[in-house]
Design an enzyme around this catalytic site. Structure first.
Site, short mmCIF file in Angstrom:
data_model
loop_
_atom_site.label_atom_id
_atom_site.label_comp_id
_atom_site.label_asym_id
_atom_site.label_seq_id
_atom_site.Cartn_x
_atom_site.Cartn_y
_atom_site.Cartn_z
N HIS A 16 0.86 -1.19 0.00
CA HIS A 16 0.00 0.00 0.00
C HIS A 16 0.89 1.23 0.00
O HIS A 16 1.31 1.72 1.05
CB HIS A 16 -0.93 -0.03 1.22
CG HIS A 16 -1.94 1.07 1.24
ND1 HIS A 16 -3.12 0.98 1.94
CD2 HIS A 16 -1.96 2.29 0.66
CE1 HIS A 16 -3.82 2.09 1.78
NE2 HIS A 16 -3.12 2.91 1.01
N GLU A 199 -11.34 3.45 5.89
CA GLU A 199 -10.30 4.35 6.44
C GLU A 199 -11.05 5.42 7.24
O GLU A 199 -10.84 5.55 8.44
CB GLU A 199 -9.48 4.97 5.30
CG GLU A 199 -8.36 5.90 5.77
CD GLU A 199 -7.63 6.58 4.61
OE1 GLU A 199 -8.20 6.66 3.50
OE2 GLU A 199 -6.48 7.05 4.83
N ASP A 278 1.66 7.00 2.25
CA ASP A 278 2.24 8.22 1.65
C ASP A 278 3.41 8.66 2.54
O ASP A 278 3.29 9.62 3.30
CB ASP A 278 1.17 9.32 1.60
CG ASP A 278 -0.04 8.89 0.81
OD1 ASP A 278 0.04 8.88 -0.44
OD2 ASP A 278 -1.07 8.55 1.43
N1 ADE Z 1 -4.56 8.78 -1.76
C1 ADE Z 1 -3.33 8.79 -1.26
N2 ADE Z 1 -3.35 8.39 0.01
C2 ADE Z 1 -4.64 8.11 0.33
C3 ADE Z 1 -5.31 7.65 1.48
N3 ADE Z 1 -4.66 7.39 2.63
N4 ADE Z 1 -6.64 7.50 1.43
C4 ADE Z 1 -7.31 7.76 0.31
N5 ADE Z 1 -6.72 8.20 -0.81
C5 ADE Z 1 -5.40 8.37 -0.80
ZN ZN Z 2 -3.78 4.77 0.49
#
Ligand code: ADE
Ligand code: ZN
Length: 334
Positions: A16, A199, A278
């Site tokens: 991820h 999430e 990220d």
């Molecule tokens: N795009 C990049 N990171 C993300 C995340 N954590 N949730 C949703 N979209 C994303």
């Molecule tokens: Zn993501």
């Protein structure tokens, strides 16, 4: 052996990772100069100070802003290459990488420029670093299903370069079923199916992704833990969850790393993995995600080894490669 040494030694897969989310301020400054673009932030400290989010949307606004600096094939190569070097340093042996083509084509960067730049770096990563990789084409869920179909068409010449598709961006108000027809088409075309769900969105979104759409992997899935019957389905199906602890903390999905669901998910027998999401924005690549999570939750050595083994089991690698990597995990665990 300390847990830090163990984490360092264990071969890992990262499942991820948004390549645009590995855009470090240092590289942003370089590309701004190379492409002669004015930056809102004049110093690295100013840029880093902006990395204080209270929800997903606040992060996404900055994430899309940063991408404006990516213009040429060389830019996408340099971004991807920088990530691969960091990943290799953390003993990542395989990566399954998301990219967000619509965020680039919408501002006039051709699909081929984005994809060829990333692919060139991935090829180099395999040759020079021994890191294998699969690319996952990600649809932006705040856009329409028709926009998704248009991307599928636009990317036709590259379909053999993608292992699967993903769905990311703003979750609330954009449930999985909004993309039911698109995902059916992708399944029929032979793509593996990933989807961000749970999430910020409710357990119902995870149910839709899992049961109605039939995804192969759930990205995040945190809020599944509110629904005992859903936990049972995740256990029975061994559907992988790609958890991202430092991302969860930065985006206030959890208040404290001690609230990360990773340990409870391991103890419930779920196929959970730890990833960075990220890393440039959330304070750490995969090694740091393992370390901070292990420390906060008091994970045992055996649980850390399980996370590394799960990362290969949950990948889209062929069975023989999974077996080879799992043996390497066991050898490193001692
Ligand atoms: N795009 C990049 N990171 C993300 C995340 N954590 N949730 C949703 N979209 C994303
Ligand atoms: Zn993501």
């Amino acid at each position: 052996m300390t847990q830090r040494d163990l984490i360092e030694r264990l071969p890992k897969a990262e499942l991820h990772l948004h390549i645009e989310g590995s855009f470090e301020p240092e590289l942003m400054m370089q590309l701004a100069a190379r492409n002669r673009i004015d930056l809102r932030f004049k110093t690295l400290d100013e840029a880093k100070a902006a990395y204080d989010f209270s929800n997903l949307q606040e992060f996404l606004d900055l994430y899309y802003e940063g991408m404006q600096l990516l213009r040429t094939e060389e830019d996408f190569h340099d971004l991807t290459w920088a990530y691969l070097q960091r990943a290799a340093a953390d003993n990542v042996r395989h990566v399954e990488m998301f990219f967000d083509p619509q965020a680039h084509t919408a501002r006039g960067v051709p699909f081929g420029v984005v994809t060829e730049g990333i692919l060139a770096a991935l090829k180099r990563g395999e040759k020079e670093l021994g890191v294998t990789s699969y690319l996952i084409l990600s649809f932006l869920r705040h856009l329409s299903e028709e926009d998704g179909f248009a991307l599928l068409k636009e990317s036709e010449g590259w379909h053999d370069k993608f292992v699967g598709v993903g769905l990311d961006s703003s979750e609330m108000g954009h449930p999985p079923l909004k993309f039911e027809r698109l995902y059916k088409r992708c399944r029929d075309m032979g793509f593996k199916l990933c989807m961000h769900a749970g999430e910020e969105g409710p357990p119902q979104y995870v149910r839709e992704a899992l049961i109605d759409i039939g995804v192969d992997r759930i990205d995040h899935g945190n809020r599944s833990m509110e629904d005992p019957a859903l936990i049972q389905i995740l256990k029975d199906t061994q559907t992988p969850l790609t958890n991202c602890p430092l991302s969860n903390l930065s985006l206030c999905v959890i208040k404290d790393l001690k609230d990360s669901p990773v340990k409870a998910q391991l103890e419930a027998g779920l196929m959970v993995t730890v990833n960075s999401d990220d890393p440039a924005y959330f304070g750490g690549y995969i090694g740091r995600n393992y370390e901070k999570t292990a420390e906060a939750l008091g994970l045992s050595d055996a649980q850390i080894v399980t996370l590394a083994r799960n990362s290969f089991t949950a990948s889209f690698l062929p069975e023989a490669a999974k077996a080879k990597h799992s043996a390497a995990v066991d050898a490193a665990a001692g």
